[in-house]
Design a protein around this motif. Structure first.
Motif, mmCIF file in Angstrom:
data_model
loop_
_atom_site.group_PDB
_atom_site.id
_atom_site.type_symbol
_atom_site.label_atom_id
_atom_site.label_comp_id
_atom_site.label_asym_id
_atom_site.label_seq_id
_atom_site.Cartn_x
_atom_site.Cartn_y
_atom_site.Cartn_z
ATOM 1 N N TYR A 149 0.840 -1.202 0.000
ATOM 2 C CA TYR A 149 0.000 0.000 0.000
ATOM 3 C C TYR A 149 0.876 1.253 0.000
ATOM 4 C CZ TYR A 149 -2.272 3.919 2.350
ATOM 5 O OH TYR A 149 -2.673 5.184 2.699
ATOM 6 N N SER A 150 1.858 1.300 0.878
ATOM 7 C CA SER A 150 2.744 2.467 0.961
ATOM 8 C C SER A 150 3.597 2.606 -0.291
ATOM 9 C CB SER A 150 3.650 2.347 2.195
ATOM 10 O OG SER A 150 2.894 2.409 3.390
ATOM 11 N N TYR A 151 4.044 1.466 -0.844
ATOM 12 C CA TYR A 151 4.871 1.519 -2.041
ATOM 13 C C TYR A 151 4.074 2.076 -3.224
ATOM 14 C CZ TYR A 151 7.223 -1.963 0.917
ATOM 15 O OH TYR A 151 7.790 -2.639 1.971
ATOM 16 N N ALA A 152 2.818 1.642 -3.343
ATOM 17 C CA ALA A 152 1.971 2.138 -4.431
ATOM 18 C C ALA A 152 1.665 3.623 -4.252
ATOM 19 C CB ALA A 152 0.676 1.327 -4.487
ATOM 20 N N TYR A 153 1.467 4.052 -3.006
ATOM 21 C CA TYR A 153 1.152 5.450 -2.726
ATOM 22 C C TYR A 153 2.322 6.358 -3.133
ATOM 23 C CZ TYR A 153 -2.040 8.662 -0.275
ATOM 24 O OH TYR A 153 -2.973 9.629 0.028
ATOM 25 N N ALA A 154 3.537 5.883 -2.896
ATOM 26 C CA ALA A 154 4.718 6.685 -3.186
ATOM 27 C C ALA A 154 5.047 6.735 -4.671
ATOM 28 C CB ALA A 154 5.925 6.144 -2.422
ATOM 29 N N THR A 155 4.486 5.818 -5.458
ATOM 30 C CA THR A 155 4.874 5.738 -6.870
ATOM 31 C C THR A 155 3.725 5.911 -7.849
ATOM 32 O OG1 THR A 155 4.645 3.316 -6.780
ATOM 33 C CG2 THR A 155 6.841 4.237 -6.387
ATOM 34 N N MET A 156 2.523 5.491 -7.480
ATOM 35 C CA MET A 156 1.409 5.473 -8.441
ATOM 36 C C MET A 156 0.224 6.336 -8.049
ATOM 37 S SD MET A 156 1.464 1.481 -9.671
ATOM 38 C CE MET A 156 2.222 0.822 -8.191
ATOM 39 N N GLY A 157 0.229 6.879 -6.853
ATOM 40 C CA GLY A 157 -0.839 7.780 -6.477
ATOM 41 C C GLY A 157 -1.875 7.168 -5.553
ATOM 42 N N ARG A 203 12.417 3.652 -9.621
ATOM 43 C CA ARG A 203 13.721 3.816 -10.262
ATOM 44 C C ARG A 203 13.697 5.007 -11.227
ATOM 45 N NH1 ARG A 203 17.542 -0.532 -10.711
ATOM 46 N NH2 ARG A 203 17.295 -1.866 -8.875
ATOM 47 N N ARG A 204 12.550 5.214 -11.888
ATOM 48 C CA ARG A 204 12.431 6.342 -12.820
ATOM 49 C C ARG A 204 12.218 7.665 -12.076
ATOM 50 N NH1 ARG A 204 8.317 5.693 -17.596
ATOM 51 N NH2 ARG A 204 9.287 7.708 -18.007
ATOM 52 N N LEU A 205 11.378 7.618 -11.021
ATOM 53 C CA LEU A 205 11.081 8.847 -10.277
ATOM 54 C C LEU A 205 12.281 9.322 -9.470
ATOM 55 C CD1 LEU A 205 7.499 7.943 -8.965
ATOM 56 C CD2 LEU A 205 8.047 9.779 -10.574
ATOM 57 N N ARG A 206 12.974 8.395 -8.822
ATOM 58 C CA ARG A 206 14.085 8.750 -7.938
ATOM 59 C C ARG A 206 15.302 7.862 -8.209
ATOM 60 N NH1 ARG A 206 13.533 11.345 -3.257
ATOM 61 N NH2 ARG A 206 15.805 11.252 -3.384
ATOM 62 N N PRO A 207 15.950 8.033 -9.343
ATOM 63 C CA PRO A 207 17.135 7.206 -9.629
ATOM 64 C C PRO A 207 18.268 7.446 -8.633
ATOM 65 C CG PRO A 207 16.946 9.029 -11.201
ATOM 66 C CD PRO A 207 15.668 9.007 -10.413
#
Length: 489
Positions: free
Chosen positions: A101-109, A407-411
């Motif tokens: 849940y947290s991983y999706a929130y940080a990357t996909m909204g 990886r794309r958002l925060r390389p």
């Protein structure tokens, strides 16, 4: 409260800025106590994974793969490892409670995060009830050996064999609740003890089985061919579900960036090794043609070798302990996911209130325990329990996708662990999860879609209006996003 002028689509796309993860600006006194090291975290994942599956799944997988069932275990473990490696990277990069849940929130909204969180509520909540029901059956079988078996009215839920209430299942959930309320460290040590007990039970089986070992039982190795191994691997994949439990402990790990990836990978190694060893011992002790879709293969093999029916009692007790460990760790994960969602404003704040003495979300633990105990006691879960598989696979797929997106958002992000062979590994993990989802039955998909519709209604009725990220003005949100990436300032 969320600014109602923020369009729904815009709010659904808003990510949780990494700088805000692990903080709760709306309420103080909601920090969990950090007390779990790498060993306790590993045991949480092993405890959630190594349970009912190995006690019943072996007998149903052997007719599909024949003596090559141990290869099927290895293939299924490799498939699960694809997602486990992605979990390890995300757990080290986003080290908070909440798992996928947290991983999706940080990357996909927020929209995808809510769907993922709602899937986890299904996976963890229903799993606890379903596993507790299975434990209740083993408890009654063990009591029956001493002539103390409960009558059907007190051992089965409504609609099953003259049942009214499954008391053993409800009692197991309530005992787990009391243990979790005491504190994460106490419950983690209790789980560690239970994990060692069930490992000892399986080790006893291996030792006895090897005393009657015959290499001839492995010929021919794969009578059903590659297709049989593949079919067995698909079934056995679900025996690995649970390795992600450690990722729900991000706020209680003493060194989450270092220890969470280690715990997830180490738990996969332990569980896969145990599964393969047990499978080899079982086939060596009994010709594969005599398994015949037998869900009690362990007891049958031990009885044949030792000639002592007492082993049925031994394994019933071992199964109860194994399942109790699953109940405890999965129940723990459910409360921590709700804790994180409450901090983000997606569910009521009561789930994030932490007791001063225990350092745990006491109110949330009691509420979840009460609901799950009632469900386990009164409701035959049936197809609803099967729906946990589709929710789990969906969450796994999102974690693999999160690795690629982050990886794309925060390389430049400091990663304590990085997935090898990127992006091949997470891409294969996505394909594997989606493929298994497609193979699930129509009824499972219908239950899943109904669950998603209920979740959408709850989000629109509560989460959208209380979201902490949705409450940010455009300027505040832009500042938070810029703060997580210095290059954007």
């Amino acid at each position: 409260m969320t600014d109602r002028r923020l369009p729904l689509l815009a709010q659904l796309r808003r990510r949780m800025p990494l700088v805000r993860l692990g903080t709760d600006p709306a309420e103080s006194g909601t920090s969990l106590r950090r007390s779990l090291g790498v060993w306790q975290l590993t045991m949480i994942s092993v405890g959630a994974t190594l349970g009912t599956g190995i006690f019943v799944v072996l007998g149903t997988a052997v007719p599909l793969a024949g003596p090559a069932v141990w290869i099927a275990f290895a293939v299924a473990g490799l498939a699960a490892l694809l997602s486990a490696l992605s979990y390890a990277e995300m757990a080290g990069s986003v080290p908070v409670s909440g798992s996928s849940y947290s991983y999706a929130y940080a990357t996909m909204g927020e929209g995808v995060a809510w769907v993922c969180g709602w899937c986890l509520v299904l996976e963890y909540g229903v799993s606890v009830a379903a596993v507790a029901v299975g434990a209740g059956q083993y408890v009654n079988e063990a009591l029956a050996v001493f002539g103390l078996g409960l009558p059907p009215a007190l051992a089965n839920p409504i609609g099953v064999a003259d049942g009214l209430i499954n008391l053993p299942a409800a009692a197991l959930v309530l005992l787990a609740m009391l243990l979790l309320v005491r504190g994460a460290k106490d419950s983690a040590w209790a789980n560690t003890i239970m994990v060692f007990v069930k490992l000892a039970v399986l080790l006893v089986f291996v030792v006895i089985a090897f005393s009657a070992f015959s290499l001839g039982n492995f010929e021919p190795l794969a009578p059903m061919g590659v297709a049989g191994i593949a079919a067995a691997s698909s079934r056995l994949f679900f025996s690995y579900i649970g390795f992600d439990a450690a990722s729900t402990a991000g706020d209680e790990a003493t060194n989450p960036r270092r220890d969470l990836p280690r715990a997830i990978i180490l738990s996969m190694v332990i569980v896969t090794a145990v599964y393969i060893l047990v499978a080899i011992a079982a086939i060596g002790a009994r010709p594969w043609t005599e398994f015949a879709d037998d869900e009690s293969a362990f007891v049958g093999i031990l009885t044949e070798i030792t000639g002592q029916p007492i082993v049925a009692l031994f394994f019933s007790i071992g199964a109860v302990i194994a399942i109790a460990s699953v109940v405890l760790t999965v129940y723990y994960g459910q409360t921590r996911i709700l804790y994180r969602m409450a901090q983000d404003g997606m569910v009521p704040r009561v789930f994030s209130r932490v007791g001063r003495r225990s350092g745990t979300p006491v109110a949330g633990t009691v509420i979840v325990g009460a609901v799950v105990a009632v469900v386990a006691a009164l409701i035959p879960l049936g197809e609803l329990a099967d729906a946990t598989s589709i929710g789990t696979l969906f969450a796994f797929a999102l974690v693999n996708l999160s690795v690629i997106l982050l990886r794309r958002l925060r390389p430049d992000l400091d990663r304590s662990y990085s997935v090898p062979l990127f992006p091949v590994v997470p891409a294969l993990g996505i394909v594997m999860c989606l493929g298994l989802m497609v193979s699930l039955g129509c009824t499972t998909w219908i239950v899943f879609l109904i669950w998603m519709l209920v979740g959408a209604a709850l989000y629109l009725g509560y989460g959208r209006r209380h979201s902490t990220v949705g409450a940010l003005s455009d300027a505040e949100y832009a500042e938070a996003i810029a703060a997580e990436d210095p290059s954007r300032r």
